[in-house]
Design an enzyme around this catalytic site. Sequence first.
Site, PDB file in Angstrom:
ATOM      1  N   TYR A   1       0.652  -0.860   0.258  1.00 12.78           N
ATOM      2  CA  TYR A   1      -0.455  -0.187   0.105  1.00 12.78           C
ATOM      3  C   TYR A   1       0.554   1.055  -0.443  1.00 12.78           C
ATOM      4  O   TYR A   1       1.673   1.225  -0.908  1.00 12.78           O
ATOM      5  CB  TYR A   1      -1.075   0.093   1.324  1.00 12.78           C
ATOM      6  CG  TYR A   1      -1.984   0.796   0.186  1.00 12.78           C
ATOM      7  CD1 TYR A   1      -2.974   0.418  -0.650  1.00 12.78           C
ATOM      8  CD2 TYR A   1      -2.673   2.161   1.628  1.00 12.78           C
ATOM      9  CE1 TYR A   1      -4.404   1.000  -0.643  1.00 12.78           C
ATOM     10  CE2 TYR A   1      -3.648   3.299   0.984  1.00 12.78           C
ATOM     11  CZ  TYR A   1      -4.542   2.614  -0.211  1.00 12.78           C
ATOM     12  OH  TYR A   1      -5.067   3.156  -0.448  1.00 12.78           O
TER      13      TYR A   1
ATOM     14  N   ARG B   1     -10.336  11.267  -7.309  1.00 12.51           N
ATOM     15  CA  ARG B   1      -9.126  11.763  -6.688  1.00 12.51           C
ATOM     16  C   ARG B   1      -8.525  10.595  -5.909  1.00 12.51           C
ATOM     17  O   ARG B   1      -8.377  10.219  -4.765  1.00 12.51           O
ATOM     18  CB  ARG B   1      -8.681  12.787  -5.931  1.00 12.51           C
ATOM     19  CG  ARG B   1      -9.163  13.904  -5.402  1.00 12.51           C
ATOM     20  CD  ARG B   1      -8.382  14.018  -4.075  1.00 12.51           C
ATOM     21  NE  ARG B   1      -8.272  12.795  -3.270  1.00 12.51           N
ATOM     22  CZ  ARG B   1      -8.579  12.696  -1.765  1.00 12.51           C
ATOM     23  NH1 ARG B   1      -8.607  13.801  -0.905  1.00 12.51           N
ATOM     24  NH2 ARG B   1      -8.880  11.013  -1.388  1.00 12.51           N
TER      25      ARG B   1
ATOM     26  N   GLU C   1     -13.979   5.072  -1.006  1.00  8.74           N
ATOM     27  CA  GLU C   1     -12.313   5.041  -1.395  1.00  8.74           C
ATOM     28  C   GLU C   1     -12.333   6.053  -2.656  1.00  8.74           C
ATOM     29  O   GLU C   1     -12.527   6.059  -4.229  1.00  8.74           O
ATOM     30  CB  GLU C   1     -11.957   4.076  -1.489  1.00  8.74           C
ATOM     31  CG  GLU C   1     -10.260   3.673  -1.256  1.00  8.74           C
ATOM     32  CD  GLU C   1     -10.101   4.466  -0.018  1.00  8.74           C
ATOM     33  OE1 GLU C   1     -10.619   3.847   0.886  1.00  8.74           O
ATOM     34  OE2 GLU C   1      -9.120   5.250   0.529  1.00  8.74           O
ATOM     35  N   ASP C   2     -11.693   7.291  -1.776  1.00  6.63           N
ATOM     36  CA  ASP C   2     -10.374   8.358  -3.086  1.00  6.63           C
ATOM     37  C   ASP C   2     -11.797   8.853  -4.382  1.00  6.63           C
ATOM     38  O   ASP C   2     -10.613   8.559  -5.607  1.00  6.63           O
ATOM     39  CB  ASP C   2      -9.265   7.215  -3.589  1.00  6.63           C
ATOM     40  CG  ASP C   2      -8.039   7.779  -2.618  1.00  6.63           C
ATOM     41  OD1 ASP C   2      -8.697   7.562  -1.915  1.00  6.63           O
ATOM     42  OD2 ASP C   2      -6.931   6.828  -3.337  1.00  6.63           O
TER      43      ASP C   2
ATOM     44  N   LYS D   1      -6.243  -1.429  -0.251  1.00  6.15           N
ATOM     45  CA  LYS D   1      -6.937  -1.294   0.412  1.00  6.15           C
ATOM     46  C   LYS D   1      -7.287  -2.349   1.588  1.00  6.15           C
ATOM     47  O   LYS D   1      -7.509  -3.018   2.460  1.00  6.15           O
ATOM     48  CB  LYS D   1      -8.356  -0.990   0.389  1.00  6.15           C
ATOM     49  CG  LYS D   1      -7.995   1.165   0.500  1.00  6.15           C
ATOM     50  CD  LYS D   1      -8.005   1.654   1.924  1.00  6.15           C
ATOM     51  CE  LYS D   1      -7.228   2.054   2.438  1.00  6.15           C
ATOM     52  NZ  LYS D   1      -7.242   3.670   2.525  1.00  6.15           N
TER      53      LYS D   1
ATOM     54  N   ASN E   1      -0.030  14.555   3.412  1.00  5.53           N
ATOM     55  CA  ASN E   1       0.621  13.580   2.968  1.00  5.53           C
ATOM     56  C   ASN E   1       0.597  13.503   1.488  1.00  5.53           C
ATOM     57  O   ASN E   1      -0.584  13.994   0.723  1.00  5.53           O
ATOM     58  CB  ASN E   1       0.846  12.133   3.342  1.00  5.53           C
ATOM     59  CG  ASN E   1      -0.776  11.895   3.476  1.00  5.53           C
ATOM     60  OD1 ASN E   1      -1.135  11.740   2.433  1.00  5.53           O
ATOM     61  ND2 ASN E   1      -1.782  11.225   3.905  1.00  5.53           N
TER      62      ASN E   1
ATOM     63  N   ASP F   1     -13.776   6.371   3.543  1.00  2.12           N
ATOM     64  CA  ASP F   1     -13.633   5.900   4.788  1.00  2.12           C
ATOM     65  C   ASP F   1     -11.723   7.400   4.251  1.00  2.12           C
ATOM     66  O   ASP F   1     -11.029   7.548   5.509  1.00  2.12           O
ATOM     67  CB  ASP F   1     -11.367   5.032   3.941  1.00  2.12           C
ATOM     68  CG  ASP F   1     -10.875   4.935   5.070  1.00  2.12           C
ATOM     69  OD1 ASP F   1     -10.757   4.743   6.190  1.00  2.12           O
ATOM     70  OD2 ASP F   1      -9.058   4.672   4.368  1.00  2.12           O
ATOM     71  N   ASP F   2     -11.783   8.360   3.904  1.00  2.65           N
ATOM     72  CA  ASP F   2     -11.405   9.071   3.495  1.00  2.65           C
ATOM     73  C   ASP F   2     -12.118  10.163   4.208  1.00  2.65           C
ATOM     74  O   ASP F   2     -10.815  11.187   4.957  1.00  2.65           O
ATOM     75  CB  ASP F   2     -11.087   9.945   1.684  1.00  2.65           C
ATOM     76  CG  ASP F   2     -10.404   8.873   0.926  1.00  2.65           C
ATOM     77  OD1 ASP F   2      -9.517   8.254   0.958  1.00  2.65           O
ATOM     78  OD2 ASP F   2     -11.722   8.481   0.203  1.00  2.65           O
TER      79      ASP F   2
HETATM   80  P1  NAI Z   1      -9.312  18.310  -0.184  1.00  2.00           P
HETATM   81  O1  NAI Z   1      -9.162  18.430  -1.357  1.00  2.00           O
HETATM   82  O2  NAI Z   1     -10.506  17.630  -0.339  1.00  2.00           O
HETATM   83  O3  NAI Z   1      -9.833  19.737   0.630  1.00  2.00           O
HETATM   84  C1  NAI Z   1      -8.399  20.150   1.182  1.00  2.00           C
HETATM   85  C2  NAI Z   1      -8.505  21.376   2.179  1.00  2.00           C
HETATM   86  O4  NAI Z   1      -7.800  22.061   1.594  1.00  2.00           O
HETATM   87  C3  NAI Z   1      -9.490  22.730   0.577  1.00  2.00           C
HETATM   88  O5  NAI Z   1     -10.857  22.799   1.599  1.00  2.00           O
HETATM   89  C4  NAI Z   1      -8.903  23.497   0.664  1.00  2.00           C
HETATM   90  O6  NAI Z   1      -9.573  25.105   0.520  1.00  2.00           O
HETATM   91  C5  NAI Z   1      -7.752  23.332   1.463  1.00  2.00           C
HETATM   92  N1  NAI Z   1      -6.939  24.519   1.126  1.00  2.00           N
HETATM   93  C6  NAI Z   1      -5.705  24.582  -0.083  1.00  2.00           C
HETATM   94  N2  NAI Z   1      -4.832  25.205  -0.133  1.00  2.00           N
HETATM   95  C7  NAI Z   1      -4.970  25.741   0.729  1.00  2.00           C
HETATM   96  C8  NAI Z   1      -4.357  27.163   1.447  1.00  2.00           C
HETATM   97  N3  NAI Z   1      -3.090  27.336   1.171  1.00  2.00           N
HETATM   98  N4  NAI Z   1      -4.405  27.401   2.740  1.00  2.00           N
HETATM   99  C9  NAI Z   1      -5.535  26.903   3.186  1.00  2.00           C
HETATM  100  N5  NAI Z   1      -6.674  25.697   2.631  1.00  2.00           N
HETATM  101  C10 NAI Z   1      -6.390  25.270   1.981  1.00  2.00           C
HETATM  102  O7  NAI Z   1      -8.545  17.258   0.366  1.00  2.00           O
HETATM  103  P2  NAI Z   1      -8.582  16.119   1.475  1.00  2.00           P
HETATM  104  O8  NAI Z   1      -9.341  14.852   1.210  1.00  2.00           O
HETATM  105  O9  NAI Z   1      -9.581  16.576   2.457  1.00  2.00           O
HETATM  106  O10 NAI Z   1      -7.596  15.705   2.066  1.00  2.00           O
HETATM  107  C11 NAI Z   1      -6.978  16.894   2.610  1.00  2.00           C
HETATM  108  C12 NAI Z   1      -5.472  16.365   2.964  1.00  2.00           C
HETATM  109  O11 NAI Z   1      -5.685  15.483   3.973  1.00  2.00           O
HETATM  110  C13 NAI Z   1      -4.673  15.444   1.957  1.00  2.00           C
HETATM  111  O12 NAI Z   1      -3.589  16.058   1.850  1.00  2.00           O
HETATM  112  C14 NAI Z   1      -4.318  14.409   2.458  1.00  2.00           C
HETATM  113  O13 NAI Z   1      -3.413  13.675   1.987  1.00  2.00           O
HETATM  114  C15 NAI Z   1      -4.762  14.696   3.774  1.00  2.00           C
HETATM  115  N6  NAI Z   1      -5.077  13.109   4.374  1.00  2.00           N
HETATM  116  C16 NAI Z   1      -5.149  12.704   5.435  1.00  2.00           C
HETATM  117  C17 NAI Z   1      -4.871  11.812   6.139  1.00  2.00           C
HETATM  118  C18 NAI Z   1      -4.967  11.063   7.210  1.00  2.00           C
HETATM  119  O14 NAI Z   1      -3.330  11.337   7.923  1.00  2.00           O
HETATM  120  N7  NAI Z   1      -4.872   9.323   7.792  1.00  2.00           N
HETATM  121  C19 NAI Z   1      -6.291  10.747   5.466  1.00  2.00           C
HETATM  122  C20 NAI Z   1      -7.096  11.846   4.770  1.00  2.00           C
HETATM  123  C21 NAI Z   1      -6.335  12.533   4.120  1.00  2.00           C
END
Ligand code: NAI
Length: 544
Positions: free
Chosen positions: A94, A147, A236-237, A165, A399, A259-260
């Site tokens: 993974y 995504r 997922e994704d 997964k 990440n 899951d996300d």
């Molecule tokens: P998404 O694309 O749905 O949301 C991203 C958010 O960040 C949006 O609200 C956007 O407006 C905001 N954003 C972007 N640029 C910005 C900036 N310069 N300043 C302030 N806000 C900003 O993405 P999603 O699915 O919510 O994932 C976000 C992050 O969370 C990803 O990097 C992902 O890797 C991480 N993540 C971590 C997980 C974990 O640690 N277990 C699991 C799922 C996601």
Amino acid sequence: MKTDLRGTELLLDPRLTKSTAFTAKERESLGLVGLLPDAVEDEDLQIRRVHQQLGHKNTDLDRYIYLNALLDHDETLFYKVLMSDPAHFLPIVYDPTIAEACLKFGHIYRGPRGMYLSLSRKGHVRDVLRNWPEKDVRVICVTDGGRILGLGDIGANGMGIPIGKLQLYTATAAVPPRVLLPAFLDAGTNNDELLHDPLYLGLRRTRPRTEELYEFVDEFVSAVQDVFPLCCIHFEDWTGVDAVHLLKRYRDKVCCYNDDIQGTAAVTLAGLMNAVRIKGSKLSEERILFLGAGSAGIGIADLVASAMRQEGLSEEEARGRISLFDIHGLIESSRKDLEDFQKPYAHSMKPTKDFVEAIEAFKPTAIIGVSTVGKAFNKKVVEAMGRLNHRPIIFALSNPTDHAECTPREAYGWTNGRAIYAAGVQFPPLHLDGKTLVPSQANNVYIFPAMGMAIYATQAKRVTDEMFVAAAKAVADQVTQHQLDDGMLFPPQSNLLEVELDTASKVAESIFEKGLARVERPDDVGSFIRSHAYEPRYPSFTRH
Ligand code: NAI
């Protein structure tokens, strides 16, 4: 075990084969003499050979390809290898190897796995699902490739994700592989490079309008209910907005989860539960500010609010303790560009596009980065948190590694070691003032396999927030005081199977308690869960 199969038919059946472990007696009675080399090996020797062959591979992608080829030939051996040390194999089957495997999916493709449900078959999804050989599927992990990880829209190449997964469901929580079905809902891709790649394997068209996509998903969800009535759908994704909308559309009607959104939320909640254990406070006393208000941010916010309500706060009080900040600034009541799911957190506050200003106005005890923006928690941000809090909680969850909002060294360094830190990726241990600190990784793998096991064993009708809160609490409770002292907010991965089965038992208890199970409650839920665990062991054959 009895079988009608003989000779090569049996030898080449990945679920039944024992390869070089067929005994002399079995070889005689099953027509295998001469089809195998003379040596009769035990499983340990087979595993040794696998490790040796893996050692000769140069990259993790080569190891990924090798292991998946092993799965094509010998499922038992594949899972025996993975389950011998899941923490070691997780990064190979993974994250992070899966990202490269997905990008090259059409190029490294060897053979089919799972189901491809193409928009070109709209109106016939039921019939397509009936082509799957297993009749009792319990979890379908499905993506539309919209995504994938941080890679964006990669269409059918995203199929690597549901495959990987579901392998983790088995490798870490012992959910039997035969009840798991990876699926790709192929509605095309807007990735121009892939549309022009001759080796691209998906539907060669751009994505449809949202309404058409959702109609197709409706058909898929309803077909699953008919063809696999005990099945849970794990989304997922998908793109953030689709993920939130589709979860809302189905969560109260069928057994499904995302899951996300919910897995991320539960593992983050587990981290927060242990952060407040370290602080000696209560979750409901915390004030949490998110950087990022997408599917991950909103998912965490909603689940934390739900857990705060369980501690006695009203809906309004709980939401008042949470604020979000996105690419356009602080989410507050004068904003006109908010999605429905963001509006509950739009408080009456002064608009700002400056995150430090938002910190000073909202006075959070915790900041959670889910923004995709590396280094967004800069020195000013972390120092502001350090000024406001004796033990600031700083979770930098984006990440891959270069997207992390800050590193552990930065979080600890800028707060004189006072920060309580977690990341979305694994950072190595670091030494600070003579102490070794182990940065925590909020990894969904603590949650979704256990959730799958609990749902499978209890035949759950729905997946609720309470189940995710139960999972979070179970994960948090497995961290010892000694581990907390070292900065660890999550249990070590060295005994992942035990962690998952214990978590699955707690989730199952919640399922029984809420009347959501389709089987009777056993006296001992822990033993009940363990009795459903898959063991990668070759059968002893007798001829039919
Ligand atoms: P998404 O694309 O749905 O949301 C991203 C958010 O960040 C949006 O609200 C956007 O407006 C905001 N954003 C972007 N640029 C910005 C900036 N310069 N300043 C302030 N806000 C900003 O993405 P999603 O699915 O919510 O994932 C976000 C992050 O969370 C990803 O990097 C992902 O890797 C991480 N993540 C971590 C997980 C974990 O640690 N277990 C699991 C799922 C996601």
